[in-house]
Design a protein around this motif. Structure first.
Motif, PDB file in Angstrom:
ATOM      1  N   THR A   1      44.956  -8.785  22.745  1.00  0.00           N
ATOM      2  CA  THR A   1      44.192  -7.807  23.516  1.00  0.00           C
ATOM      3  C   THR A   1      42.750  -7.739  23.049  1.00  0.00           C
ATOM      4  N   LEU A   2      41.832  -7.625  24.017  1.00  0.00           N
ATOM      5  CA  LEU A   2      40.409  -7.465  23.719  1.00  0.00           C
ATOM      6  C   LEU A   2      39.889  -6.189  24.366  1.00  0.00           C
ATOM      7  N   MET A   3      38.848  -5.615  23.753  1.00  0.00           N
ATOM      8  CA  MET A   3      38.210  -4.429  24.323  1.00  0.00           C
ATOM      9  C   MET A   3      36.772  -4.343  23.832  1.00  0.00           C
ATOM     10  N   VAL A   4      35.843  -4.058  24.752  1.00  0.00           N
ATOM     11  CA  VAL A   4      34.474  -3.789  24.317  1.00  0.00           C
ATOM     12  C   VAL A   4      34.480  -2.408  23.681  1.00  0.00           C
ATOM     13  N   TYR A   5      33.574  -2.206  22.738  1.00  0.00           N
ATOM     14  CA  TYR A   5      33.606  -0.948  21.975  1.00  0.00           C
ATOM     15  C   TYR A   5      32.207  -0.661  21.463  1.00  0.00           C
ATOM     16  N   ALA A   6      32.042   0.439  20.743  1.00  0.00           N
ATOM     17  CA  ALA A   6      30.743   0.796  20.180  1.00  0.00           C
ATOM     18  C   ALA A   6      30.944   1.738  19.006  1.00  0.00           C
ATOM     19  N   ASN A   7      29.990   1.722  18.090  1.00  0.00           N
ATOM     20  CA  ASN A   7      30.120   2.543  16.885  1.00  0.00           C
ATOM     21  C   ASN A   7      30.016   4.032  17.149  1.00  0.00           C
ATOM     22  N   ASN A   8      29.475   4.424  18.314  1.00  0.00           N
ATOM     23  CA  ASN A   8      29.354   5.855  18.591  1.00  0.00           C
ATOM     24  C   ASN A   8      30.677   6.474  19.041  1.00  0.00           C
TER      25      ASN A   8
ATOM     26  N   LYS B   1      43.003  -7.228  19.103  1.00  0.00           N
ATOM     27  CA  LYS B   1      44.259  -6.984  18.401  1.00  0.00           C
ATOM     28  C   LYS B   1      45.233  -8.106  18.734  1.00  0.00           C
ATOM     29  N   ASN B   2      45.997  -8.506  17.721  1.00  0.00           N
ATOM     30  CA  ASN B   2      46.950  -9.610  17.861  1.00  0.00           C
ATOM     31  C   ASN B   2      46.256 -10.916  18.222  1.00  0.00           C
ATOM     32  N   VAL B   3      45.038 -11.069  17.711  1.00  0.00           N
ATOM     33  CA  VAL B   3      44.290 -12.314  17.875  1.00  0.00           C
ATOM     34  C   VAL B   3      43.703 -12.707  16.519  1.00  0.00           C
ATOM     35  N   ASN B   4      43.349 -13.960  16.404  1.00  0.00           N
ATOM     36  CA  ASN B   4      42.623 -14.426  15.231  1.00  0.00           C
ATOM     37  C   ASN B   4      41.146 -14.126  15.478  1.00  0.00           C
ATOM     38  N   VAL B   5      40.633 -13.061  14.874  1.00  0.00           N
ATOM     39  CA  VAL B   5      39.288 -12.588  15.201  1.00  0.00           C
ATOM     40  C   VAL B   5      38.211 -13.608  14.849  1.00  0.00           C
ATOM     41  N   ARG B   6      38.411 -14.383  13.799  1.00  0.00           N
ATOM     42  CA  ARG B   6      37.397 -15.370  13.408  1.00  0.00           C
ATOM     43  C   ARG B   6      37.328 -16.523  14.413  1.00  0.00           C
TER      44      ARG B   6
ATOM     45  N   HIS C   1      36.153   0.157  13.150  1.00  0.00           N
ATOM     46  CA  HIS C   1      36.073  -1.294  12.999  1.00  0.00           C
ATOM     47  C   HIS C   1      36.669  -1.686  11.646  1.00  0.00           C
ATOM     48  N   THR C   2      37.515  -2.693  11.667  1.00  0.00           N
ATOM     49  CA  THR C   2      38.127  -3.197  10.436  1.00  0.00           C
ATOM     50  C   THR C   2      38.021  -4.718  10.427  1.00  0.00           C
ATOM     51  N   ASN C   3      38.348  -5.308   9.279  1.00  0.00           N
ATOM     52  CA  ASN C   3      38.292  -6.774   9.211  1.00  0.00           C
ATOM     53  C   ASN C   3      39.411  -7.427  10.012  1.00  0.00           C
ATOM     54  N   LYS C   4      40.334  -6.621  10.536  1.00  0.00           N
ATOM     55  CA  LYS C   4      41.414  -7.157  11.357  1.00  0.00           C
ATOM     56  C   LYS C   4      41.116  -7.065  12.853  1.00  0.00           C
ATOM     57  N   ASN C   5      40.186  -6.157  13.258  1.00  0.00           N
ATOM     58  CA  ASN C   5      39.923  -6.032  14.696  1.00  0.00           C
ATOM     59  C   ASN C   5      38.497  -6.397  15.112  1.00  0.00           C
ATOM     60  N   PHE C   6      37.562  -6.467  14.150  1.00  0.00           N
ATOM     61  CA  PHE C   6      36.174  -6.733  14.505  1.00  0.00           C
ATOM     62  C   PHE C   6      35.965  -8.196  14.880  1.00  0.00           C
TER      63      PHE C   6
END
Length: 251
Positions: free
Chosen positions: A74-81, A197-202, A90-95
């Motif tokens: 799953t992917l989603m656009v997001y923002a720090n606000n 989520k559930n993807v290889n973010v790198r 944001h974590t090293n598993k989802n960013f």
């Protein structure tokens, strides 16, 4: 480039699961930046050969709930606000990527200049009301809007005296001649991101960067004068973590 994209289709998900189907959650509504960005990533993924499962949620809180519960890539656009309001950081598993960053602007109608009574101020639902009150004073009434496009329509329609909005919509407002806008040096910088989520973010990052540099995104970023950082995954991740702190909701 096409060969790279084709190869990534088969390797960007988890290291143990190969799939060509990916879910993208639209957490925005028509006229807003989240919606616009989601549509362009959807188109880019489909052009890259993905079977995109598009969920037009239209509400950030519900989209975050689905993101947290998802068992699929799953992917989603997001923002720090949004991170404190939605309790999704944001974590090293989802960013995946920092797409752009921009200051927030405070806009004021020509008609409201010199007004001594209480001013009405349009703002996004994700903003901390106390932060806005600290900036603008207590002689204001905060009016939450669903997204940046709705705020622009509201101030142009005379529904509010001021708005706190993103760079793109603020530039559009200034072009109308109905008022003025200034970049705030007090409000925190907004960072637009892509999370997964559930993807290889790198691995998927390489494809997402490529999509974000296509002609549609280039026009979108250029027309809004959005600053596009260029760095490693780690440098962008650390910057986003730092920028998150500016939106902490004070109890």
């Amino acid at each position: 480039m096409k060969k790279l994209i084709t190869a990534l289709v088969f390797t960007l998900l988890t290291t143990t699961v190969v799939a060509q189907t990916i879910t993208i959650l639209n957490n925005g509504k028509a006229g807003g930046s989240f919606n616009a960005r989601t549509q362009m990533y959807k188109d880019g993924l489909e052009a890259a050969g993905f079977n995109v499962k598009y969920e037009n949620v239209g509400k950030i809180s519900q989209a975050v709930k689905l993101f947290k519960e998802s068992q699929e890539p799953t992917l989603m656009v997001y923002a720090n606000n949004q991170v404190y309001k939605q309790d999704l950081f944001h974590t090293n598993k989802n960013f995946i990527m920092l797409e752009y960053q921009q200051p927030l602007y405070v806009c004021k109608t020509n008609a409201s200049k010199g007004k001594t009574s209480v001013l009405t101020v349009a703002h996004g639902k994700g903003y901390d009301p106390q932060l806005l009150t600290d900036l603008l004073g207590d002689k204001i009434v905060l009016v939450p809007y669903k997204n940046s496009g709705a705020m622009l329509k509201g101030i142009l329609g005379g529904d509010v005296d001021m708005m706190v909005n993103n760079q793109g919509k603020s530039f559009k407002y200034m072009k109308t001649g109905h008022g003025t806008c200034e970049a705030s040096d007090v409000l925190p910088i907004m960072a637009a991101t892509v999370i997964g989520k559930n993807v290889n973010v790198r691995t998927i990052r390489r494809l997402i960067i490529d999509i974000s540099n296509n002609s549609s995104f280039t026009e979108y970023h250029t027309s809004r004068k959005l600053y596009r950082p260029s760095g490693t995954w780690m440098s962008e991740y650390m910057l986003v973590l730092e920028l998150e702190k500016g939106y902490e909701i004070k109890k």
